[in-house]
Design an enzyme around this catalytic site. Structure first.
Site, PDB file in Angstrom:
ATOM      1  N   ARG A 162       0.840  -1.221   0.000  1.00  0.00           N
ATOM      2  CA  ARG A 162       0.000   0.000   0.000  1.00  0.00           C
ATOM      3  C   ARG A 162       0.870   1.265   0.000  1.00  0.00           C
ATOM      4  NH1 ARG A 162      -2.711  -4.018  -0.562  1.00  0.00           N
ATOM      5  NH2 ARG A 162      -4.528  -4.600   0.676  1.00  0.00           N
ATOM      6  N   SER A 236     -10.362   0.731   4.047  1.00  0.00           N
ATOM      7  CA  SER A 236      -9.528   0.501   5.236  1.00  0.00           C
ATOM      8  C   SER A 236      -8.887   1.818   5.659  1.00  0.00           C
ATOM      9  CB  SER A 236      -8.413  -0.494   4.926  1.00  0.00           C
ATOM     10  OG  SER A 236      -8.958  -1.666   4.393  1.00  0.00           O
ATOM     11  N   GLU A 338      -3.808   4.580   6.374  1.00  0.00           N
ATOM     12  CA  GLU A 338      -3.658   4.362   4.933  1.00  0.00           C
ATOM     13  C   GLU A 338      -4.280   5.526   4.153  1.00  0.00           C
ATOM     14  OE1 GLU A 338      -4.557   0.348   3.358  1.00  0.00           O
ATOM     15  OE2 GLU A 338      -5.807   1.365   1.883  1.00  0.00           O
TER      16      GLU A 338
HETATM   17  P1  FAD Z   1      -8.294   9.727  -4.426  1.00  0.00           P
HETATM   18  O1  FAD Z   1      -8.939   9.436  -3.132  1.00  0.00           O
HETATM   19  O2  FAD Z   1      -8.914  10.743  -5.285  1.00  0.00           O
HETATM   20  O3  FAD Z   1      -6.770  10.122  -4.172  1.00  0.00           O
HETATM   21  C1  FAD Z   1      -5.975   9.352  -3.297  1.00  0.00           C
HETATM   22  C2  FAD Z   1      -4.581  10.005  -3.229  1.00  0.00           C
HETATM   23  O4  FAD Z   1      -3.939   9.932  -4.501  1.00  0.00           O
HETATM   24  C3  FAD Z   1      -4.644  11.489  -2.889  1.00  0.00           C
HETATM   25  O5  FAD Z   1      -3.494  11.797  -2.127  1.00  0.00           O
HETATM   26  C4  FAD Z   1      -4.580  12.176  -4.241  1.00  0.00           C
HETATM   27  O6  FAD Z   1      -4.020  13.462  -4.177  1.00  0.00           O
HETATM   28  C5  FAD Z   1      -3.684  11.225  -5.019  1.00  0.00           C
HETATM   29  N1  FAD Z   1      -4.008  11.159  -6.451  1.00  0.00           N
HETATM   30  C6  FAD Z   1      -5.178  10.779  -7.006  1.00  0.00           C
HETATM   31  N2  FAD Z   1      -5.078  10.767  -8.340  1.00  0.00           N
HETATM   32  C7  FAD Z   1      -3.815  11.192  -8.640  1.00  0.00           C
HETATM   33  C8  FAD Z   1      -3.098  11.398  -9.854  1.00  0.00           C
HETATM   34  N3  FAD Z   1      -3.641  11.186 -11.058  1.00  0.00           N
HETATM   35  N4  FAD Z   1      -1.809  11.829  -9.782  1.00  0.00           N
HETATM   36  C9  FAD Z   1      -1.225  12.060  -8.572  1.00  0.00           C
HETATM   37  N5  FAD Z   1      -1.860  11.884  -7.392  1.00  0.00           N
HETATM   38  C10 FAD Z   1      -3.137  11.442  -7.430  1.00  0.00           C
HETATM   39  N6  FAD Z   1      -7.773   0.352  -1.762  1.00  0.00           N
HETATM   40  C11 FAD Z   1      -7.057  -0.759  -2.006  1.00  0.00           C
HETATM   41  O7  FAD Z   1      -5.826  -0.693  -2.225  1.00  0.00           O
HETATM   42  N7  FAD Z   1      -7.649  -1.992  -2.009  1.00  0.00           N
HETATM   43  C12 FAD Z   1      -8.959  -2.157  -1.793  1.00  0.00           C
HETATM   44  O8  FAD Z   1      -9.447  -3.276  -1.826  1.00  0.00           O
HETATM   45  C13 FAD Z   1      -9.752  -0.996  -1.519  1.00  0.00           C
HETATM   46  N8  FAD Z   1     -11.063  -1.113  -1.242  1.00  0.00           N
HETATM   47  C14 FAD Z   1     -11.788   0.002  -0.956  1.00  0.00           C
HETATM   48  C15 FAD Z   1     -13.151  -0.145  -0.656  1.00  0.00           C
HETATM   49  C16 FAD Z   1     -13.921   0.965  -0.371  1.00  0.00           C
HETATM   50  C17 FAD Z   1     -15.387   0.792  -0.048  1.00  0.00           C
HETATM   51  C18 FAD Z   1     -13.351   2.252  -0.407  1.00  0.00           C
HETATM   52  C19 FAD Z   1     -14.197   3.459  -0.154  1.00  0.00           C
HETATM   53  C20 FAD Z   1     -11.996   2.409  -0.684  1.00  0.00           C
HETATM   54  C21 FAD Z   1     -11.209   1.282  -0.964  1.00  0.00           C
HETATM   55  N9  FAD Z   1      -9.839   1.377  -1.239  1.00  0.00           N
HETATM   56  C22 FAD Z   1      -9.099   0.256  -1.521  1.00  0.00           C
HETATM   57  C23 FAD Z   1      -9.172   2.690  -1.213  1.00  0.00           C
HETATM   58  C24 FAD Z   1      -9.277   3.452  -2.571  1.00  0.00           C
HETATM   59  O9  FAD Z   1     -10.418   3.072  -3.280  1.00  0.00           O
HETATM   60  C25 FAD Z   1      -8.052   3.228  -3.457  1.00  0.00           C
HETATM   61  O10 FAD Z   1      -6.894   3.608  -2.782  1.00  0.00           O
HETATM   62  C26 FAD Z   1      -8.163   3.995  -4.781  1.00  0.00           C
HETATM   63  O11 FAD Z   1      -7.066   3.695  -5.605  1.00  0.00           O
HETATM   64  C27 FAD Z   1      -8.230   5.510  -4.601  1.00  0.00           C
HETATM   65  O12 FAD Z   1      -8.558   6.064  -5.851  1.00  0.00           O
HETATM   66  P2  FAD Z   1      -9.173   7.509  -5.987  1.00  0.00           P
HETATM   67  O13 FAD Z   1      -9.193   7.853  -7.431  1.00  0.00           O
HETATM   68  O14 FAD Z   1     -10.469   7.603  -5.298  1.00  0.00           O
HETATM   69  O15 FAD Z   1      -8.077   8.369  -5.222  1.00  0.00           O
HETATM   70  P1  NAP Z   2     -10.317 -10.386   5.047  1.00  0.00           P
HETATM   71  O1  NAP Z   2     -10.494 -11.306   3.884  1.00  0.00           O
HETATM   72  O2  NAP Z   2     -11.305 -10.430   6.157  1.00  0.00           O
HETATM   73  O3  NAP Z   2      -8.869 -10.582   5.649  1.00  0.00           O
HETATM   74  C1  NAP Z   2      -8.442  -9.793   6.766  1.00  0.00           C
HETATM   75  C2  NAP Z   2      -7.002  -9.394   6.553  1.00  0.00           C
HETATM   76  O4  NAP Z   2      -6.206 -10.559   6.527  1.00  0.00           O
HETATM   77  C3  NAP Z   2      -6.849  -8.681   5.239  1.00  0.00           C
HETATM   78  O5  NAP Z   2      -6.521  -7.369   5.514  1.00  0.00           O
HETATM   79  C4  NAP Z   2      -5.770  -9.435   4.495  1.00  0.00           C
HETATM   80  O6  NAP Z   2      -4.617  -8.646   4.233  1.00  0.00           O
HETATM   81  C5  NAP Z   2      -5.333 -10.544   5.421  1.00  0.00           C
HETATM   82  N1  NAP Z   2      -5.428 -11.856   4.727  1.00  0.00           N
HETATM   83  C6  NAP Z   2      -6.521 -12.636   4.557  1.00  0.00           C
HETATM   84  N2  NAP Z   2      -6.182 -13.783   3.922  1.00  0.00           N
HETATM   85  C7  NAP Z   2      -4.857 -13.709   3.684  1.00  0.00           C
HETATM   86  C8  NAP Z   2      -3.921 -14.590   3.078  1.00  0.00           C
HETATM   87  N3  NAP Z   2      -4.282 -15.780   2.591  1.00  0.00           N
HETATM   88  N4  NAP Z   2      -2.632 -14.192   2.996  1.00  0.00           N
HETATM   89  C9  NAP Z   2      -2.238 -13.005   3.471  1.00  0.00           C
HETATM   90  N5  NAP Z   2      -3.077 -12.134   4.063  1.00  0.00           N
HETATM   91  C10 NAP Z   2      -4.367 -12.478   4.193  1.00  0.00           C
HETATM   92  O7  NAP Z   2     -10.229  -8.863   4.523  1.00  0.00           O
HETATM   93  P2  NAP Z   2     -11.349  -7.879   4.005  1.00  0.00           P
HETATM   94  O8  NAP Z   2     -11.398  -6.710   4.882  1.00  0.00           O
HETATM   95  O9  NAP Z   2     -12.626  -8.608   3.700  1.00  0.00           O
HETATM   96  O10 NAP Z   2     -10.702  -7.403   2.636  1.00  0.00           O
HETATM   97  C11 NAP Z   2     -10.546  -8.302   1.572  1.00  0.00           C
HETATM   98  C12 NAP Z   2      -9.463  -7.795   0.646  1.00  0.00           C
HETATM   99  O11 NAP Z   2      -9.838  -6.525   0.112  1.00  0.00           O
HETATM  100  C13 NAP Z   2      -8.132  -7.596   1.346  1.00  0.00           C
HETATM  101  O12 NAP Z   2      -7.105  -7.935   0.458  1.00  0.00           O
HETATM  102  C14 NAP Z   2      -8.103  -6.111   1.644  1.00  0.00           C
HETATM  103  O13 NAP Z   2      -6.799  -5.565   1.650  1.00  0.00           O
HETATM  104  C15 NAP Z   2      -8.905  -5.531   0.483  1.00  0.00           C
HETATM  105  N6  NAP Z   2      -9.600  -4.300   0.915  1.00  0.00           N
HETATM  106  C16 NAP Z   2      -8.861  -3.175   1.016  1.00  0.00           C
HETATM  107  C17 NAP Z   2      -9.449  -1.985   1.403  1.00  0.00           C
HETATM  108  C18 NAP Z   2      -8.638  -0.715   1.447  1.00  0.00           C
HETATM  109  O14 NAP Z   2      -9.211   0.345   1.571  1.00  0.00           O
HETATM  110  N7  NAP Z   2      -7.326  -0.784   1.359  1.00  0.00           N
HETATM  111  C19 NAP Z   2     -10.796  -1.940   1.717  1.00  0.00           C
HETATM  112  C20 NAP Z   2     -11.507  -3.129   1.637  1.00  0.00           C
HETATM  113  C21 NAP Z   2     -10.908  -4.312   1.239  1.00  0.00           C
HETATM  114  P3  NAP Z   2      -4.430  -7.672   2.966  1.00  0.00           P
HETATM  115  O15 NAP Z   2      -5.236  -6.474   3.293  1.00  0.00           O
HETATM  116  O16 NAP Z   2      -2.978  -7.433   2.946  1.00  0.00           O
HETATM  117  O17 NAP Z   2      -4.924  -8.371   1.747  1.00  0.00           O
END
Ligand code: FAD
Ligand code: NAP
Length: 342
Positions: A162, A236, A338
């Site tokens: 991340r 998250s 994050e």
């Molecule tokens: P923004 O929120 O608009 O921007 C995020 C950051 O990036 C800000 O600092 C912004 O200034 C910068 N930025 C945006 N675009 C640019 C650009 N073109 N150039 C330079 N800087 C830029 N994330 C995960 O990694 N995995 C997930 O599974 C995941 N699940 C999510 C589920 C939900 C319900 C929600 C609400 C969020 C989730 N996220 C997840 C977080 C988020 O969706 C991601 O990080 C996504 O990539 C953000 O995209 P955005 O366009 O909305 O970014």
């Molecule tokens: P989950 O499946 O309940 O698992 C809980 C945590 O355990 C996750 O954060 C995941 O880490 C870790 N995990 C589970 N199985 C794993 C494996 N086999 N090996 C290594 N790590 C493992 O998680 P969840 O909340 O429902 O999310 C599912 C996936 O979507 C995850 O990958 C999560 O990162 C992603 N997600 C991300 C965001 C965001 O905003 N970043 C929001 C929602 C969901 P990891 O997070 O490293 O995968």
């Protein structure tokens, strides 16, 4: 191009926080972006995609620029890969669906992540055992001070868990314009993670396909995560912290149900959601489902902080601080946010 003044940002962030930007503009290409940099001078600038990974804690006394660079282009192919360029303003999930409809593999586990293509490299988005870096080829980004376009390879981006160079060393310096992907002609399936296989079984899938994996991910996510159009959130709020094997062994002895996964570097990634669920405010045993005013901790996934409607960014931030402190006090583990705080 239109520059707007004192624009409410509620519809531009999935937390639904009500703050204003002094100046707001959208740009559709590098020339418009270059022009905007002239207008902004040395003012503060925030570039927004879908606003799904930001928390606004105050009015923005500078500029918010919405990246609207569109377009998906097939650049070429070789024996194993198709090379595809996507504009930073393309919606991420629509891009994933576009690739799946053409049988280009690699993005299916990353289905239904909100936001736009341009932000995906920012934190090397990841889900269900796959990270952006596995499908990433290169990107083009505009340097705000030099006003020049630079190409970044995967090595230049320094992708981590991340993390990327754009969230750390080069924070605020570049605007990502487009991202080039290498997508597989023959899929390599990742179904061992989390509940994917269970969901595929439930769906009665006998012959695996990228479409089926994507649908399984969509089903799981829809059942578990709050829909930002209903309840404000940014996914998250914290990263899963990494601890040493020794620290993990100590914690496991004391808390046998703690969830941790050993990674390739020999560190253990703790599930931050578990730590939050198993700590709590003075008045309750767990943060999970906790609510104070309009700010809360989601009842199904404690890693997600929510705005039930009308919470300020500071209220959400203060709640995150309390969660952080209680996890630190109980487990001796420091959580890192994050979400990008402004
Ligand atoms: P923004 O929120 O608009 O921007 C995020 C950051 O990036 C800000 O600092 C912004 O200034 C910068 N930025 C945006 N675009 C640019 C650009 N073109 N150039 C330079 N800087 C830029 N994330 C995960 O990694 N995995 C997930 O599974 C995941 N699940 C999510 C589920 C939900 C319900 C929600 C609400 C969020 C989730 N996220 C997840 C977080 C988020 O969706 C991601 O990080 C996504 O990539 C953000 O995209 P955005 O366009 O909305 O970014
Ligand atoms: P989950 O499946 O309940 O698992 C809980 C945590 O355990 C996750 O954060 C995941 O880490 C870790 N995990 C589970 N199985 C794993 C494996 N086999 N090996 C290594 N790590 C493992 O998680 P969840 O909340 O429902 O999310 C599912 C996936 O979507 C995850 O990958 C999560 O990162 C992603 N997600 C991300 C965001 C965001 O905003 N970043 C929001 C929602 C969901 P990891 O997070 O490293 O995968």
């Amino acid at each position: 191009m239109q520059i707007q003044e004192n624009i409410p940002l509620r519809q531009y962030n999935t937390f639904g926080i009500e703050v204003c930007a002094k100046y707001f503009a959208g740009f559709s290409d590098a020339d418009e972006l270059a022009w905007l940099t002239e207008q902004a001078g040395r003012d503060e600038v925030i570039v927004l995609g879908g606003g799904s990974n930001v928390l606004f804690t105050q009015n923005i006394n500078g500029w918010v620029w919405k990246n609207n660079i569109m377009g998906i282009e097939e650049l070429g192919e070789d024996h194993s890969f198709v090379y595809v360029k996507a504009g930073a303003g393309e919606n991420w999930h629509r891009f994933v669906q576009y690739a799946i409809s053409r049988n280009w593999a690699g993005l299916e586990n990353l289905s239904l992540i909100p936001g736009n293509v341009g932000a995906a490299p920012m934190q090397n988005i990841g889900a269900y055992g796959v990270e952006l870096k596995e499908v990433f080829n290169s990107l083009e980004a505009f340097h705000l001070r030099e006003k020049k376009i630079h190409t970044f390879t995967a090595g230049d981006c320094n992708f981590g868990y991340r993390e990327s160079v754009f969230k750390k060393e080069l924070k605020g310096q570049y605007v990502i314009l487009n991202v080039n992907f290498c997508l597989r002609k023959q899929p390599v399936f990742h179904t061992a993670y989390g509940a994917i296989q269970q969901e595929l079984d439930k769906m009665n899938i006998n012959s695996l396909s990228i479409h089926a994996v994507s649908q399984a991910v969509i089903n799981i996510r829809s059942s578990k995560l709050p829909d930002p159009s209903v309840t404000g959130n940014a996914g998250s709020f914290f990263k899963n912290p990494l601890v040493s094997k020794e620290q993990y062994a100590g914690l496991k002895e004391k808390y046998p149900s703690i969830v941790g996964y050993e990674n390739a570097d020999g560190m253990v990634k703790l599930a931050a959601g578990w730590l939050i669920e198993h700590s709590g405010p003075a008045e309750a045993v767990s943060w999970k489902g906790y609510r104070k005013g309009a700010a809360g901790v989601h009842a199904k996934q404690a890693l997600v902080l929510v705005n039930y409607g009308g919470a300020t960014g500071s209220e959400i931030y203060d709640l995150s601080e309390q969660v952080l402190e209680s996890v630190q006090a109980k487990f001796g583990v420091t959580l890192e946010r994050e979400v990008n705080i402004y």
